[in-house]
Write a protein that holds these residues in place. Structure first.
Motif, PDB file in Angstrom:
ATOM      1  N   PRO A 185      22.543  -6.826  -0.482  1.00 37.72           N
ATOM      2  CA  PRO A 185      21.593  -7.507  -1.341  1.00 37.72           C
ATOM      3  C   PRO A 185      20.329  -7.917  -0.560  1.00 37.72           C
ATOM      4  O   PRO A 185      19.222  -7.788  -1.057  1.00 37.72           O
ATOM      5  N   ASP A 186      20.490  -8.452   0.655  1.00 34.02           N
ATOM      6  CA  ASP A 186      19.345  -8.850   1.472  1.00 34.02           C
ATOM      7  C   ASP A 186      18.473  -7.647   1.814  1.00 34.02           C
ATOM      8  O   ASP A 186      17.246  -7.735   1.811  1.00 34.02           O
ATOM      9  N   HIS A 187      19.113  -6.534   2.121  1.00 30.53           N
ATOM     10  CA  HIS A 187      18.417  -5.303   2.486  1.00 30.53           C
ATOM     11  C   HIS A 187      17.591  -4.781   1.301  1.00 30.53           C
ATOM     12  O   HIS A 187      16.432  -4.386   1.465  1.00 30.53           O
ATOM     13  N   ASN A 188      18.172  -4.766   0.095  1.00 32.27           N
ATOM     14  CA  ASN A 188      17.475  -4.296  -1.102  1.00 32.27           C
ATOM     15  C   ASN A 188      16.274  -5.184  -1.429  1.00 32.27           C
ATOM     16  O   ASN A 188      15.232  -4.692  -1.848  1.00 32.27           O
ATOM     17  N   LEU A 189      16.417  -6.485  -1.214  1.00 31.15           N
ATOM     18  CA  LEU A 189      15.334  -7.420  -1.468  1.00 31.15           C
ATOM     19  C   LEU A 189      14.152  -7.155  -0.535  1.00 31.15           C
ATOM     20  O   LEU A 189      12.998  -7.160  -0.953  1.00 31.15           O
ATOM     21  N   ARG A 190      14.463  -6.884   0.741  1.00 31.40           N
ATOM     22  CA  ARG A 190      13.398  -6.569   1.700  1.00 31.40           C
ATOM     23  C   ARG A 190      12.689  -5.272   1.327  1.00 31.40           C
ATOM     24  O   ARG A 190      11.472  -5.175   1.414  1.00 31.40           O
ATOM     25  N   ILE A 191      13.421  -4.271   0.905  1.00 26.91           N
ATOM     26  CA  ILE A 191      12.827  -2.997   0.492  1.00 26.91           C
ATOM     27  C   ILE A 191      11.917  -3.213  -0.717  1.00 26.91           C
ATOM     28  O   ILE A 191      10.809  -2.677  -0.772  1.00 26.91           O
ATOM     29  N   GLU A 192      12.373  -4.024  -1.672  1.00 21.41           N
ATOM     30  CA  GLU A 192      11.553  -4.307  -2.854  1.00 21.41           C
ATOM     31  C   GLU A 192      10.270  -5.045  -2.464  1.00 21.41           C
ATOM     32  O   GLU A 192       9.194  -4.759  -2.991  1.00 21.41           O
ATOM     33  N   ARG A 193      10.360  -5.991  -1.528  1.00 17.90           N
ATOM     34  CA  ARG A 193       9.188  -6.737  -1.072  1.00 17.90           C
ATOM     35  C   ARG A 193       8.196  -5.802  -0.368  1.00 17.90           C
ATOM     36  O   ARG A 193       6.989  -5.911  -0.551  1.00 17.90           O
ATOM     37  N   ILE A 194       8.709  -4.902   0.454  1.00 15.31           N
ATOM     38  CA  ILE A 194       7.854  -3.949   1.158  1.00 15.31           C
ATOM     39  C   ILE A 194       7.154  -3.039   0.148  1.00 15.31           C
ATOM     40  O   ILE A 194       5.948  -2.805   0.245  1.00 15.31           O
ATOM     41  N   ALA A 195       7.903  -2.543  -0.815  1.00 14.33           N
ATOM     42  CA  ALA A 195       7.319  -1.661  -1.837  1.00 14.33           C
ATOM     43  C   ALA A 195       6.262  -2.413  -2.645  1.00 14.33           C
ATOM     44  O   ALA A 195       5.189  -1.875  -2.932  1.00 14.33           O
ATOM     45  N   TYR A 196       6.569  -3.675  -2.987  1.00 16.18           N
ATOM     46  CA  TYR A 196       5.614  -4.488  -3.746  1.00 16.18           C
ATOM     47  C   TYR A 196       4.345  -4.724  -2.935  1.00 16.18           C
ATOM     48  O   TYR A 196       3.226  -4.613  -3.436  1.00 16.18           O
ATOM     49  N   ARG A 197       4.487  -5.031  -1.649  1.00 17.50           N
ATOM     50  CA  ARG A 197       3.326  -5.274  -0.779  1.00 17.50           C
ATOM     51  C   ARG A 197       2.489  -4.003  -0.613  1.00 17.50           C
ATOM     52  O   ARG A 197       1.257  -4.060  -0.634  1.00 17.50           O
ATOM     53  N   ARG A 198       3.155  -2.861  -0.479  1.00 18.40           N
ATOM     54  CA  ARG A 198       2.428  -1.594  -0.392  1.00 18.40           C
ATOM     55  C   ARG A 198       1.626  -1.342  -1.667  1.00 18.40           C
ATOM     56  O   ARG A 198       0.483  -0.896  -1.615  1.00 18.40           O
ATOM     57  N   GLN A 199       2.219  -1.631  -2.803  1.00 22.85           N
ATOM     58  CA  GLN A 199       1.539  -1.459  -4.081  1.00 22.85           C
ATOM     59  C   GLN A 199       0.325  -2.396  -4.165  1.00 22.85           C
ATOM     60  O   GLN A 199      -0.752  -1.976  -4.588  1.00 22.85           O
ATOM     61  N   GLN A 200       0.487  -3.634  -3.715  1.00 19.16           N
ATOM     62  CA  GLN A 200      -0.629  -4.586  -3.702  1.00 19.16           C
ATOM     63  C   GLN A 200      -1.766  -4.082  -2.808  1.00 19.16           C
ATOM     64  O   GLN A 200      -2.935  -4.149  -3.189  1.00 19.16           O
ATOM     65  N   LEU A 201      -1.420  -3.610  -1.622  1.00 14.73           N
ATOM     66  CA  LEU A 201      -2.437  -3.109  -0.696  1.00 14.73           C
ATOM     67  C   LEU A 201      -3.174  -1.912  -1.278  1.00 14.73           C
ATOM     68  O   LEU A 201      -4.401  -1.797  -1.130  1.00 14.73           O
ATOM     69  N   GLU A 202      -2.449  -1.031  -1.935  1.00 15.30           N
ATOM     70  CA  GLU A 202      -3.061   0.141  -2.558  1.00 15.30           C
ATOM     71  C   GLU A 202      -4.011  -0.282  -3.681  1.00 15.30           C
ATOM     72  O   GLU A 202      -5.120   0.245  -3.806  1.00 15.30           O
ATOM     73  N   GLU A 203      -3.609  -1.254  -4.482  1.00 14.66           N
ATOM     74  CA  GLU A 203      -4.474  -1.751  -5.557  1.00 14.66           C
ATOM     75  C   GLU A 203      -5.719  -2.434  -4.985  1.00 14.66           C
ATOM     76  O   GLU A 203      -6.820  -2.265  -5.509  1.00 14.66           O
ATOM     77  N   GLU A 204      -5.575  -3.195  -3.907  1.00  8.10           N
ATOM     78  CA  GLU A 204      -6.715  -3.847  -3.261  1.00  8.10           C
ATOM     79  C   GLU A 204      -7.683  -2.802  -2.698  1.00  8.10           C
ATOM     80  O   GLU A 204      -8.898  -2.950  -2.812  1.00  8.10           O
ATOM     81  N   LYS A 205      -7.124  -1.764  -2.096  1.00 14.53           N
ATOM     82  CA  LYS A 205      -7.943  -0.692  -1.539  1.00 14.53           C
ATOM     83  C   LYS A 205      -8.731   0.001  -2.660  1.00 14.53           C
ATOM     84  O   LYS A 205      -9.930   0.254  -2.528  1.00 14.53           O
ATOM     85  N   ARG A 206      -8.058   0.295  -3.774  1.00 16.66           N
ATOM     86  CA  ARG A 206      -8.698   0.933  -4.918  1.00 16.66           C
ATOM     87  C   ARG A 206      -9.806   0.031  -5.480  1.00 16.66           C
ATOM     88  O   ARG A 206     -10.905   0.473  -5.786  1.00 16.66           O
ATOM     89  N   LYS A 207      -9.541  -1.257  -5.585  1.00 14.89           N
ATOM     90  CA  LYS A 207     -10.528  -2.210  -6.096  1.00 14.89           C
ATOM     91  C   LYS A 207     -11.744  -2.285  -5.168  1.00 14.89           C
ATOM     92  O   LYS A 207     -12.888  -2.293  -5.638  1.00 14.89           O
ATOM     93  N   ARG A 208     -11.512  -2.351  -3.846  1.00  9.78           N
ATOM     94  CA  ARG A 208     -12.629  -2.376  -2.890  1.00  9.78           C
ATOM     95  C   ARG A 208     -13.506  -1.130  -3.033  1.00  9.78           C
ATOM     96  O   ARG A 208     -14.724  -1.201  -2.978  1.00  9.78           O
ATOM     97  N   PHE A 209     -12.856   0.030  -3.230  1.00  8.63           N
ATOM     98  CA  PHE A 209     -13.601   1.274  -3.413  1.00  8.63           C
ATOM     99  C   PHE A 209     -14.497   1.181  -4.648  1.00  8.63           C
ATOM    100  O   PHE A 209     -15.687   1.452  -4.577  1.00  8.63           O
ATOM    101  N   TRP A 210     -13.952   0.790  -5.801  1.00  9.07           N
ATOM    102  CA  TRP A 210     -14.733   0.718  -7.028  1.00  9.07           C
ATOM    103  C   TRP A 210     -15.808  -0.358  -6.951  1.00  9.07           C
ATOM    104  O   TRP A 210     -16.907  -0.184  -7.462  1.00  9.07           O
ATOM    105  N   ASP A 211     -15.501  -1.462  -6.285  1.00  9.48           N
ATOM    106  CA  ASP A 211     -16.494  -2.532  -6.131  1.00  9.48           C
ATOM    107  C   ASP A 211     -17.654  -2.105  -5.237  1.00  9.48           C
ATOM    108  O   ASP A 211     -18.766  -2.614  -5.361  1.00  9.48           O
ATOM    109  N   SER A 212     -17.399  -1.185  -4.324  1.00  9.44           N
ATOM    110  CA  SER A 212     -18.452  -0.754  -3.390  1.00  9.44           C
ATOM    111  C   SER A 212     -19.406   0.266  -3.997  1.00  9.44           C
ATOM    112  O   SER A 212     -20.478   0.510  -3.464  1.00  9.44           O
ATOM    113  N   LEU A 213     -19.022   0.868  -5.111  1.00 11.47           N
ATOM    114  CA  LEU A 213     -19.876   1.888  -5.722  1.00 11.47           C
ATOM    115  C   LEU A 213     -21.071   1.269  -6.424  1.00 11.47           C
ATOM    116  O   LEU A 213     -20.989   0.186  -6.987  1.00 11.47           O
TER     117      LEU A 213
END
Length: 186
Positions: free
Chosen positions: A1-29
């Protein structure tokens, strides 16, 4: 259970970073970016009309056709790619170029003259008389004041040494200086 929670947190953080990167790109145009300019204006007669009207300070212009990144290839000389090529209801031609790099007034003038010459080859159909030549306006939107007189718009046309316009030339080159930061005509 602890291992699955960490994987979910990592996946969630990666998704957040990708969304932030996409937003920075569109904001810079902005419209000064070649890709954004092309995407925003291709086929968008309303936006093209607004740009032309604002820069030329004329409310009577209605752009009826607009295309971006139109190339005019030459076998024996330098080719051009028009950033925005437009026609109004009267058949007049407009070439709007976004000039991001700093260039001297001489360089801008030479480039604008060449683009106007290439635009001129589109202004008269086979069999038409020279008197039917449509007006050609080349507009360069500059990020920096290449002329150095701190004006928002510089307009040029064919004139003699006494300032009299050459009748029938139907050519104008306009430099819109965005370095004036908001002082462009409304």
């Amino acid at each position: 259970p602890d291992h699955n929670l960490r994987i979910e947190r990592i996946a969630y953080r990666r998704q957040q970073l990708e969304e932030e990167k996409r937003k920075r790109f569109w904001d810079s145009l902005c419209l000064a970016d070649d890709a954004a300019f092309s995407i925003a204006l291709d086929g968008n007669t309303e936006c093209a009309s607004f740009i032309v009207r604002t820069i030329l300070d004329r409310r009577d212009i209605t752009v009826s056709s607009v295309h971006t990144q139109r190339s005019q290839r030459r076998m024996d000389s330098h080719s051009v790619i028009f950033d925005m090529l437009a026609y109004d209801d009267e058949g007049n031609l407009y070439d709007v170029e976004m000039q991001r790099s700093s260039a001297s007034g001489d360089e801008i003038g030479a480039r604008a003259s060449y683009y106007e010459a290439m635009l001129g080859t589109r202004a008269l159909r086979k069999g038409e008389k020279y008197s039917e030549l449509r007006e050609r306006i080349v507009i360069f939107i500059l990020e920096e004041d290449a002329i150095g007189e701190d004006r928002d718009v510089y307009e040029y046309e064919f004139r003699d040494e006494e300032g009299k316009a050459l009748e029938g030339s139907r050519v104008r080159i306009v430099l819109a200086n965005t370095a004036c930061h908001g002082r462009m005509r409304p």
